[in-house]
Write an enzyme that holds these catalytic residues in place. Structure first.
Site, PDB file in Angstrom:
ATOM      1  N   LYS A  17      -5.279  13.017  -2.181  1.00 17.29           N
ATOM      2  CA  LYS A  17      -4.272  11.911  -2.187  1.00 17.29           C
ATOM      3  C   LYS A  17      -4.378  10.993  -3.169  1.00 17.29           C
ATOM      4  O   LYS A  17      -3.283  10.481  -3.868  1.00 17.29           O
ATOM      5  CB  LYS A  17      -4.366  10.933  -0.691  1.00 17.29           C
ATOM      6  CG  LYS A  17      -4.100  11.716   0.423  1.00 17.29           C
ATOM      7  CD  LYS A  17      -4.515  11.003   1.774  1.00 17.29           C
ATOM      8  CE  LYS A  17      -4.019  12.026   3.008  1.00 17.29           C
ATOM      9  NZ  LYS A  17      -4.692  11.389   4.289  1.00 17.29           N
TER      10      LYS A  17
ATOM     11  N   GLN B  25      -8.214   6.572   6.313  1.00 17.22           N
ATOM     12  CA  GLN B  25      -8.348   8.198   6.542  1.00 17.22           C
ATOM     13  C   GLN B  25      -8.980   7.995   7.800  1.00 17.22           C
ATOM     14  O   GLN B  25      -9.984   7.754   8.200  1.00 17.22           O
ATOM     15  CB  GLN B  25      -9.032   8.689   5.659  1.00 17.22           C
ATOM     16  CG  GLN B  25      -9.246  10.201   5.595  1.00 17.22           C
ATOM     17  CD  GLN B  25      -8.009  10.990   5.399  1.00 17.22           C
ATOM     18  OE1 GLN B  25      -7.082  10.597   4.861  1.00 17.22           O
ATOM     19  NE2 GLN B  25      -7.958  12.213   6.133  1.00 17.22           N
TER      20      GLN B  25
ATOM     21  N   ASP C 126       1.685   5.849   7.137  1.00 16.13           N
ATOM     22  CA  ASP C 126       1.168   7.058   7.935  1.00 16.13           C
ATOM     23  C   ASP C 126       2.133   6.864   8.790  1.00 16.13           C
ATOM     24  O   ASP C 126       2.155   8.224   9.727  1.00 16.13           O
ATOM     25  CB  ASP C 126      -0.269   6.818   8.405  1.00 16.13           C
ATOM     26  CG  ASP C 126      -1.372   7.812   7.843  1.00 16.13           C
ATOM     27  OD1 ASP C 126      -0.899   8.811   7.213  1.00 16.13           O
ATOM     28  OD2 ASP C 126      -2.367   7.303   7.586  1.00 16.13           O
TER      29      ASP C 126
END
Ligand code: GUN
Length: 282
Positions: free
Chosen positions: A53, A97, A120
């Site tokens: 990422k 995460q 997200d």
């Protein structure tokens, strides 16, 4: 023979567009677009995802702010960091995460991220917007699947779509996106009865269950579009998907490979969402 859906190529194309958008943003506002990435502990798979990422951000000119916290981090410490990032004007998106170490309360931590910085698309407000068919920040993997369908000229309107898997991250938002695109959607899961017959009716079959080579040719309708979200290991430890590619390949009209299918699209949509979040902040 099925045609392959090349997620790698589409991801590269979209990243090119995102790079231009990030540049335009810098020129227009005199600041960079920023994404904060938080990793707690040292789960090996998460380390790889986070590294990818951050690398992807660099490639498109999005500034990443990386935070690594030790596995024994306390809830208050994690929430304190998130609160700081929420206030930080350089940060347009916050990504924590998952999974978090077991002693941490994932839901409580994520709930501190406001919808506007939730790149997200996990928070209740963004999920609610999606359920109501409003424009919003959408979870990256299902969002990427929709982009793939669009790129390959697959219009879900009026089609039978079957989503295998009901996770909050993939299955549920995937079903809502397909429904919003006028498909007739069935969601299947581990307790579903008559799974084979249901899957075999699908014009579009999206599989996200995390079980290696679970979907075989008898579960696929001739000419169906098959999207494999799985990232599994086969009996020899080789990377494979939830679909038994060798058996399904001849039957589907379009199919995603693993690797090189959905995977590259997930990070791309994170970059996309970060640009959207930055623009909306203005
Ligand atoms: N872990 C596995 N997939 C994801 C994802 O899409 N976002 C985050 N934050 N964590 C994940």
């Amino acid at each position: 023979m099925s045609q392959l859906i090349d997620g790698k190529a589409l991801a590269a194309k979209l990243r090119g567009q995102i790079r231009e958008q990030a540049q335009e943003y810098r020129q227009r506002y005199g600041e960079e677009i920023g994404l904060a990435v938080v990793l707690v502990g040292n789960d090996p798979a998460s380390e790889v995802y986070v590294r990818n990422k951050i690398k992807a951000c660099e490639e498109v000119g999005i500034r990443s702010y990386s935070y690594r916290l030790p596995a024994e981090t306390r809830q208050e410490q994690l929430e304190e960091l998130i609160d700081t990032l929420v206030e930080d004007r350089r940060v347009h998106g916050i990504l924590v995460q998952l999974p978090l170490p077991k002693h941490l309360d994932e839901r409580a931590a994520l709930s501190r991220i406001p919808a506007a910085k939730d790149v997200d698309g996990f928070c209740a407000e963004n999920v609610g917007n999606l359920a109501m068919g409003r424009e919003t920040l959408v979870a990256c993997t299902p969002h990427g699947v929709m982009k793939m369908l669009e790129e390959y000229g697959v219009d879900p309107k009026g089609k039978r779509a079957v989503v295998l898997g009901r996770s909050n991250i993939v299955g549920k938002p995937m079903a809502m996106l397909l429904l919003n695109a006028d498909a007739t959607v069935t969601v299947c899961h581990s307790k579903t009865q008559g799974l084979q017959e249901i899957c075999a009716q699908a014009d579009i079959l999206v599989v996200a269950i995390g079980r290696a080579k679970f979907v075989t040719a008898d579960m696929v309708k001739e000419g169906a579009v098959v999207i494999d979200v799985g990232m599994d290991r086969d009996e020899n430890g080789k990377l494979c998907g939830d679909v038994d590619f060798a058996s399904v390949q001849g039957k589907a009209s379009l199919i995603t490979p693993v690797p090189g299918g959905v995977g590259p699209m997930t990070i791309t949509m994170l970059l996309y969402n970060t640009v959207v979040a930055a623009r909306r902040s203005k």
